[in-house]
Design a protein around this motif. Structure first.
Motif, PDB file in Angstrom:
ATOM      1  N   ASP A   1     -22.107 -44.751  46.597  1.00  0.00           N
ATOM      2  CA  ASP A   1     -21.647 -45.308  47.872  1.00  0.00           C
ATOM      3  C   ASP A   1     -22.788 -45.997  48.618  1.00  0.00           C
ATOM      4  N   LEU A   2     -23.944 -45.331  48.640  1.00  0.00           N
ATOM      5  CA  LEU A   2     -25.095 -45.892  49.346  1.00  0.00           C
ATOM      6  C   LEU A   2     -25.618 -47.149  48.660  1.00  0.00           C
ATOM      7  N   ALA A   3     -25.660 -47.136  47.326  1.00  0.00           N
ATOM      8  CA  ALA A   3     -26.122 -48.324  46.591  1.00  0.00           C
ATOM      9  C   ALA A   3     -25.191 -49.503  46.846  1.00  0.00           C
ATOM     10  N   ARG A   4     -23.889 -49.242  46.856  1.00  0.00           N
ATOM     11  CA  ARG A   4     -22.914 -50.302  47.121  1.00  0.00           C
ATOM     12  C   ARG A   4     -23.082 -50.837  48.548  1.00  0.00           C
ATOM     13  N   ALA A   5     -23.264 -49.936  49.503  1.00  0.00           N
ATOM     14  CA  ALA A   5     -23.449 -50.352  50.896  1.00  0.00           C
ATOM     15  C   ALA A   5     -24.719 -51.192  51.047  1.00  0.00           C
ATOM     16  N   LEU A   6     -25.808 -50.753  50.418  1.00  0.00           N
ATOM     17  CA  LEU A   6     -27.067 -51.499  50.512  1.00  0.00           C
ATOM     18  C   LEU A   6     -26.956 -52.858  49.836  1.00  0.00           C
ATOM     19  N   THR A   7     -26.235 -52.928  48.730  1.00  0.00           N
ATOM     20  CA  THR A   7     -26.021 -54.216  48.056  1.00  0.00           C
ATOM     21  C   THR A   7     -25.229 -55.159  48.952  1.00  0.00           C
TER      22      THR A   7
ATOM     23  N   ARG B   1     -22.325 -59.015  53.333  1.00  0.00           N
ATOM     24  CA  ARG B   1     -20.889 -58.733  53.297  1.00  0.00           C
ATOM     25  C   ARG B   1     -20.565 -57.338  53.808  1.00  0.00           C
ATOM     26  N   TYR B   2     -21.469 -56.720  54.533  1.00  0.00           N
ATOM     27  CA  TYR B   2     -21.281 -55.328  54.937  1.00  0.00           C
ATOM     28  C   TYR B   2     -20.899 -55.228  56.399  1.00  0.00           C
ATOM     29  N   GLY B   3     -19.990 -54.323  56.690  1.00  0.00           N
ATOM     30  CA  GLY B   3     -19.670 -54.013  58.070  1.00  0.00           C
ATOM     31  C   GLY B   3     -18.474 -54.718  58.659  1.00  0.00           C
ATOM     32  N   SER B   4     -17.764 -55.505  57.866  1.00  0.00           N
ATOM     33  CA  SER B   4     -16.549 -56.164  58.345  1.00  0.00           C
ATOM     34  C   SER B   4     -15.351 -55.578  57.628  1.00  0.00           C
TER      35      SER B   4
ATOM     36  N   MET C   1     -32.126 -48.940  57.235  1.00  0.00           N
ATOM     37  CA  MET C   1     -33.209 -47.964  57.090  1.00  0.00           C
ATOM     38  C   MET C   1     -32.661 -46.546  56.913  1.00  0.00           C
ATOM     39  N   VAL C   2     -31.625 -46.211  57.671  1.00  0.00           N
ATOM     40  CA  VAL C   2     -31.009 -44.892  57.559  1.00  0.00           C
ATOM     41  C   VAL C   2     -30.393 -44.718  56.173  1.00  0.00           C
ATOM     42  N   LEU C   3     -29.691 -45.733  55.698  1.00  0.00           N
ATOM     43  CA  LEU C   3     -29.051 -45.652  54.382  1.00  0.00           C
ATOM     44  C   LEU C   3     -30.090 -45.563  53.263  1.00  0.00           C
ATOM     45  N   GLU C   4     -31.195 -46.281  53.414  1.00  0.00           N
ATOM     46  CA  GLU C   4     -32.259 -46.199  52.407  1.00  0.00           C
ATOM     47  C   GLU C   4     -32.874 -44.802  52.367  1.00  0.00           C
ATOM     48  N   GLU C   5     -33.049 -44.180  53.538  1.00  0.00           N
ATOM     49  CA  GLU C   5     -33.564 -42.807  53.589  1.00  0.00           C
ATOM     50  C   GLU C   5     -32.590 -41.835  52.937  1.00  0.00           C
TER      51      GLU C   5
END
Length: 135
Positions: free
Chosen positions: A81-87, A93-96, A35-39
């Protein structure tokens, strides 16, 4: 430490200072981070639209070509960066950490959404590939 419940008069344990009353799971933390990244994504998108509109007004006093170009570049990079993180979040696959495979702290990811490595692996030197020391 115990205290008296005001309503029933029974003793209840007081929570420790700083202790979480409901521990959040890793998935719950990632959902909040999403939610934070989408904002942040929407904020940068809006900023880019405003910068594009200002660039179209050559006589506008807030139009400074160098500043506008720098802000546009920063917003575009952040959007990527945000689009890649959200994808990666959507794909699970995020956060490891890509090197040691441990979970990267949510606080670290909140400040660096494009992080692919944990702070420990970022600080560790990368061994050269192809060369092995002979014992």
């Amino acid at each position: 430490m115990t205290r008296r419940c005001a309503r029933r008069g029974s003793a209840v344990a007081a929570p420790e200072y700083g202790a979480r009353t409901h521990p959040a799971s890793r998935q719950d933390e990632l959902d909040v981070l999403r939610m934070v990244l989408e904002e942040q994504y929407e904020r940068h998108r809006t900023q880019l639209a405003l910068l594009a509109r200002q660039a179209g007004r050559p006589g506008h006093p807030a139009t400074d070509t160098d500043t506008g170009a720098a802000l546009t570049a920063v917003s575009r990079r952040a959007l990527g960066d945000l689009a890649r993180a959200l994808t990666h979040l959507e794909q699970g696959r995020y956060g490891s950490c890509r090197r040691c495979r441990t979970d990267i702290a949510i606080e670290y990811l909140a400040h660096r959404p494009a992080a692919r490595f944990c702070p420990r692996c970022v600080a560790a030197p990368i061994p050269p590939r192809g060369r092995r020391r002979m014992a």
